[in-house]
Design an enzyme around this catalytic site. Structure first.
Site, mmCIF file in Angstrom:
data_model
loop_
_atom_site.group_PDB
_atom_site.id
_atom_site.type_symbol
_atom_site.label_atom_id
_atom_site.label_comp_id
_atom_site.label_asym_id
_atom_site.label_seq_id
_atom_site.Cartn_x
_atom_site.Cartn_y
_atom_site.Cartn_z
ATOM 1 C CD GLU A 29 -5.238 32.409 -25.358
ATOM 2 O OE1 GLU A 29 -4.274 31.687 -25.667
ATOM 3 O OE2 GLU A 29 -5.795 32.381 -24.254
ATOM 4 C CD GLU A 53 -6.501 27.415 -27.032
ATOM 5 O OE1 GLU A 53 -7.641 27.338 -27.522
ATOM 6 O OE2 GLU A 53 -5.792 28.436 -27.114
#
Ligand code: NAD
Length: 658
Positions: free
Chosen positions: A109, A129
């Site tokens: 990210e 995740e």
């Protein structure tokens, strides 16, 4: 704060090196330090562009998972990564992210907050995740589709599998593969780079009014197949597809909302428990602190059957040469042919190449004698489950093995002390209990007999790590941890059928709960005859006046051994697909009426209560007797060896026992 990044410059390019060894995890202060460094570059008239690179062996490997638990417990405030990534992206000068090692989760990210990404060919990037019951919370679900399109973003966020750099380049996630020195290549790239903010890209997204319902349904179906029962993959689908029609800022808010809900939910807590559980069980708390694991460079296996063959594969997969002994040329040939067939099927599925297959086969040496066993560092016995036979084999091993070699038995039900005492060196003997298929199932129970030495235990745990197994220490009690608990659990399943439930109702209640298979279908897979034999060996432990499940005896008597005979609890077609069989019900009902067992119907909840209750109660006994060291050891046995849903954390975690 300055410690988390090191600053340098090459001409008019500022070099920001992330410095949080060993893997540059995004612990508190790390993203802030990157933002501050980027801002410093932005404000510096002597700087035209900025390169962010990871110090040491990797870029940013991810968010610090310990921090998730702290957020949930209220020890620290929520994640603010999205805002920090936005701050990087806002930089008015070009920011180039230089990737090597892994850029996972929050690491990717941050990388997507840069205006360009360059990478070495060996770099990996992903949004894993979902494996912790979460979705990306730092803008990943909104930036990935802008860079790579919805399909790739869905694939990465729903399944959590990483991409290698060349593939990531093909899909638009990175802009250039750097051959040679990464930093030098990145600085050169930065000199001519422009500001291009990921959030402003739209050309890979469908039109804002496009109908996405087919895509959403397709991915929901994929998630249901591979990640049944889990919430995070569905949230990932929602968040990623929202990128197509929500403005960026709104998409980020939506992602945050979903992320927070998951983070405080039960599934994520369970998956984080499993994540840390894998690390916890690898450590034996009561071991002498100075024991060093022994080097293991050569292995040998006795028995080339179902388990022996699988165990040989595990060693070959880890690059350890292994001798495999059996009693006849036919048995050896059969064993080796099965091994080759397994590898060929891995090649067909693209998991292995032909060279890899040949390499592994070359490491496995079949033999009819003990020649060469004297050079083995570890010998694993996997002959028939027969105590006298195993004692004889261990006496033979005692005569051929070198001093200091580990002698392991793969017994499922026998007393490891008795087997160890067939040698003059019981301290060198332990149980290495693998699960079928051994080359697939991750669990290995390492059984500590009374005499097993600390060095054998420490070496077994280290070996398991090399063999890519999750090793759990078990005391030497009947059935160790896993099978001991599985027996009463299955007993309840059978008793429910005796009392009026249909086999498919019982199994469905447990698969709906999340188990990979129902307990009766497991009987058909492993063999009703196998369970029957186990029962015979345990029968002396059954207490008078207590009711035990008897209906499986009926199946056994009729030769309904399960899948291998085409019928067991279910009837199997040529594709081995199970079908409910009225004959089973008729047979059990007839027997139950003779035995005076009252018949009734059961709700799914009652079925679950009975079966899970029995499992957890036995788990408590296993703990009280010290067979399992900690509740988490039981959890890992069930998650890694019995198809218990990881997102429920294991049976003890599920029952609130931690
Ligand atoms: P199997 O019948 O498939 O294989 C046993 C092999 O041992 C045969 O090939 C046989 O020829 C060979 N053998 C017998 N005596 C021998 C000797 N003296 N020397 C060399 N080889 C000899 O059995 P399996 O299912 O592989 O089980 C082996 C062991 O693993 C048993 O102790 C079993 O309880 C245990 N185990 C089995 C499973 C399972 O699901 N099958 C799971 C965990 C543990």
């Amino acid at each position: 704060m300055a410690d988390f990044v090191l600053l340098d410059r090459d001409g008019r390019v500022l070099i920001v090196t992330v410095n949080n060894p060993p893997v540059n995890a995004l612990g508190p202060g790390v993203p802030e330090a990157i933002v501050a460094a980027v801002n410093q570059g932005a404000a510096d008239d002597g700087i035209d562009a900025i390169v962010v690179i990871g110090g040491g062996r990797t870029f940013i490997a991810g968010f610090d998972i310990k921090e998730f638990a702290k957020i949930v417990s209220g020890e620290r405030q929520g994640v603010d990564l999205a805002r920090q990534v936005l701050a990087i992206e806002n930089c008015p000068k070009p920011v180039v992210m230089a990737l090597h090692g892994t850029a996972l989760g929050g690491g990717l990210e941050v990388a997507m907050g840069g205006h360009h990404r360059v990478a070495v060919a060996s770099a990996q990037m992903g949004q894993p995740e979902v494996k912790l019951g979460l979705i990306p919370g730092g803008g990943g679900t909104q930036r990935l589709p802008r860079l790579c399109g919805l399909e790739t973003a869905l694939e990465m966020c729903v399944f959590g599998d990483p991409l290698a750099a060349p593939e990531a380049m093909r899909r638009g996630l990175i802009d250039k593969i750097i051959e040679g020195d990464l930093l030098k290549g990145a600085v050169e790239y930065a000199r001519t780079a422009s500001v291009r903010r990921t959030r402003d890209l739209r050309d890979k997204l469908p039109h804002g009014t496009a109908d996405l319902s087919d895509l959403v349904e397709l991915w929901k179906a994929k998630a249901a197949e591979r990640m049944r029962g889990q919430e995070a993959p569905l949230a990932a689908i929602d968040a990623v597809t929202a990128a197509a029609w929500m403005p960026f800022a709104q998409g980020i808010e939506y992602e945050r909302e979903l992320f927070e809900r998951l983070l405080h939910g039960e599934q994520s807590k369970a998956l984080i428990h499993v994540f840390f559980g894998e690390r916890t069980v690898a450590k034996i708390p009561n071991l002498a602190p100075d024991v060093q694991p022994l080097a293991i460079n050569r292995a040998a296996v006795v028995g080339a059957g179902t388990m022996g063959g699988g165990i040989a594969m595990i060693y070959a997969n880890a690059g350890i040469p292994v001798l495999v002994k059996d009693t006849s040329a036919e048995a050896l040939e059969r064993g080796l042919a099965t091994i080759r067939k397994n590898y060929e099927s891995a090649v067909k599925k693209g998991r292995l190449d032909q060279a890899g297959l040949e390499q592994r086969m070359a490491l496995i040496a079949p033999t009819l004698t003990y020649d060469g066993f004297e050079r083995a560092d570890i010998i694993t016995e996997a002959v028939f489950e027969d105590l006298e036979l195993k004692k004889r084999v261990f006496a033979e091993l005692d005569a051929v093995a070198r001093p200091g070699a580990i002698l392991a038995t793969n017994t499922s039900t026998l007393d490891v002390d008795v087997i160890a005492n067939a040698t003059q060196r019981p301290e060198w003997v332990a149980g290495h209990h693998y699960f079928s298929p051994a080359n697939v199932m991750r669990l290995m129970e390492v059984v500590r007999a009374k005499s097993t030495s600390d060095v054998v235990m420490a070496s077994s745990m280290e070996l398991a790590r090399r063999l890519k197994k999750v090793a759990v220490v078990s005391g030497n009690g009947m059935g160790f941890i896993g099978n001991r608990m599985f027996v009463p659990y299955r007993q309840q399943a059978v008793m429910l059928v005796e009392e009026g439930a249909a086999p498919e109702e019982v199994d469905r209640a447990l698969t709906d709960f999340g188990w990979a298979m129902g307990p009766l279908a497991v009987g058909d897979l492993s063999g009703i005859d196998v369970f029957w034999l186990v029962r015979q060996s345990w029968k002396h432990l059954e207490k008078p006046g207590v009711r035990y499940a008897e209906a499986e005896e009926l199946l056994y008597q009729r030769g309904r051994y399960g899948q291998k005979t085409g019928a067991g609890w279910y009837r199997y077609d040529a594709q081995r697909k199970p079908h409910p069989d009225p004959e089973v019900l008729q047979m059990v009902r007839g027997w139950a009426s003779g035995a005076g067992i009252a018949q009734r119907t059961f709700t799914e909840e009652e079925i679950l209560d009975r079966c899970m209750g029995a499992l957890v109660e036995e788990g408590k006994k296993v703990l009280a007797e010290g067979i399992a060291l900690r509740p988490v050891d039981i959890d890992m046995v069930y998650v890694c060896g019995y198809g218990f849903p990881s997102w429920r954390g294991g049976p003890m975690f599920w029952a609130g026992i931690t």
